[in-house]
Design an enzyme around this catalytic site. Structure first.
Site, PDB file in Angstrom:
ATOM      1  N   SER A   1     -10.491  13.488   4.731  1.00  0.00           N
ATOM      2  CA  SER A   1     -11.182  12.915   3.695  1.00  0.00           C
ATOM      3  C   SER A   1     -12.315  12.186   4.067  1.00  0.00           C
ATOM      4  CB  SER A   1     -10.129  11.881   3.078  1.00  0.00           C
ATOM      5  OG  SER A   1      -8.874  12.558   2.490  1.00  0.00           O
TER       6      SER A   1
ATOM      7  N   HIS B   1     -11.148  17.833  -0.487  1.00  0.00           N
ATOM      8  CA  HIS B   1     -10.330  19.157   0.152  1.00  0.00           C
ATOM      9  C   HIS B   1      -8.893  19.238  -0.712  1.00  0.00           C
ATOM     10  CE1 HIS B   1      -7.449  16.082   1.423  1.00  0.00           C
ATOM     11  NE2 HIS B   1      -8.516  15.503   1.856  1.00  0.00           N
TER      12      HIS B   1
ATOM     13  N   GLU C   1     -12.260   7.027  -7.304  1.00  0.00           N
ATOM     14  CA  GLU C   1     -11.357   8.038  -6.721  1.00  0.00           C
ATOM     15  C   GLU C   1     -10.005   7.864  -7.132  1.00  0.00           C
ATOM     16  OE1 GLU C   1      -9.912   9.329  -2.247  1.00  0.00           O
ATOM     17  OE2 GLU C   1     -10.092   6.978  -2.506  1.00  0.00           O
TER      18      GLU C   1
END
Length: 379
Positions: free
Chosen positions: A94, A317, A269
């Site tokens: 990350s 990802h 996020e």
């Protein structure tokens, strides 16, 4: 030859009539050098909301759709794919993934706001914040965790969370919401030794920050604001975290609008989609995916009304090698399966809405998202 001539004439007429396919009136991409060319009449966004679903691949999105019947992300027409590898590994972590978004370069796994040689690089948040934009960070993890940290901090390792917290003091951040309060206080580090004599909360207050205890206080608090939703990592939805992520979007946007007439940059996020993948827990993934999508819905509602906001939604990802096979041969029932407890190297989706969103179509490396945002903004 006559047939070719007729076909050429028909082609010209088709283009002139405005019926050509895949031609945007606003943005086109020069496929040869990767640059984005904005037509003179094209509208540039004033604001940017970058939303990162940590660990969110196509299957994670699909699982949310099947559970919820539909997701807000389906309101978006401009879609691309990002290639996620880091400079050091085919499979990114990350930190490297988020740093690629923030500095526009691929870097090594574990890097926070530094290039592959460990050199600090100005982040997108810093670039815009120093240019007069209001900036904000919202996460369902500690604000010192890899993804949010990559936008305001510069450290060689993602594990350096005390040092990351200290970087907030000089960062041009107007608002942050997330966990990790303990890293901002004079606590002990992972080696059980005092980190130093600094109390970052006090230093931030000296820099003009106010710290609030609930979102309602954001309505009446001017200037820089911090809101810690947990001492360390926030709980998951399954373990009782409320809808703080979607609830935070509207008041945060309104606050940032008041802080600058020039525009704002907000990074949001959905942190724990990733943690569900690491745990190989489909229910964990689905509940966090739906929560993140509710935040997407709030952002889209604002952007649709505002008309001047670019929203980019992607992932650093995919996590878990998540798949959705039929349960025991029943093709009307899904049974989430995993191939790993770690990350994978598959491409991840990029959804874009608003002025300049056409620039995010296609397949490209993750660090190009940084350059696309800058070029669409005219920076």
């Amino acid at each position: 030859m006559k047939l070719l001539t007729r076909l050429s004439v028909l082609t010209v007429l088709f283009v002139i009539s405005g019926c050509s396919i895949n031609v945007s009136p606003t943005v086109k991409t020069d496929l040869e050098n990767g640059e984005i060319i904005i037509n003179q009449n094209g509208k540039r966004p004033k604001n940017v909301i970058l939303m990162i679903g940590d660990g969110m691949g196509v299957t994670q999105v699909s699982s949310g759709i099947y559970r919820n019947k539909s997701l807000h992300v389906e309101r978006i027409a401009n879609i691309g794919f990002s290639k996620t590898s880091s400079s050091s590994e085919l499979i990114t972590d990350s930190a490297a993934g988020a740093t690629a978004f923030s500095i526009g370069e691929k870097t090594y796994n574990g890097a926070i706001g530094v290039d592959k040689d460990g050199k600090p690089k100005e982040t997108l948040l810093e670039l815009l914040g120093n240019d007069g934009y209001a900036t904000g960070l919202i996460a369902t993890c500690a604000i010192t965790h890899a993804t949010p940290a990559s936008f305001f901090a510069h450290q060689l390792k993602r594990s350096m969370e005390n040092e990351i917290a200290a970087d907030m003091v000089n960062a041009p951040v107007n608002l942050f919401i997330g966990g990790g309060k303990k890293y901002f206080e004079n606590r002990v580090d992972s080696k059980k030794k005092p980190f130093d004599n600094r109390n970052i909360i006090r230093e931030l207050e000296d820099k003009g920050f106010s710290f609030i205890d609930d979102l309602d206080a954001l309505k009446t608090t001017a200037g820089k604001v911090g809101y810690f939703i947990a001492d360390d990592q926030p709980e998951s939805i399954l373990k009782g975290r409320d809808d703080i992520l979607p609830r935070s979007i509207a008041p945060s946007v309104r606050h940032l609008q008041k802080e600058s007439d020039k525009g704002f940059f907000l990074m949001v996020e959905g942190s724990q989609i990733d943690w569900g993948g690491h745990a190989n827990d489909a229910e964990y993934i689905i509940t966090e995916m739906i929560d993140f999508d509710q935040a997407i819905g709030k952002a889209l509602d604002f952007a649709e009304e505002d008309g001047n906001t670019l929203i980019v939604i992607t992932a650093d990802h995919e996590t878990g090698g998540y798949s959705l096979p039929a349960r025991e041969g029943n093709y009307n029932e899904l049974d989430g399966k995993f191939t790993t407890g770690g990350h994978t190297g598959v491409m991840v989706p990029v959804f874009a809405y608003g002025p300049g969103s056409e620039a995010f179509r296609g397949i490209y490396d993750n660090h190009q998202i940084y350059h696309k945002i800058r070029q669409v903004l005219g920076k």
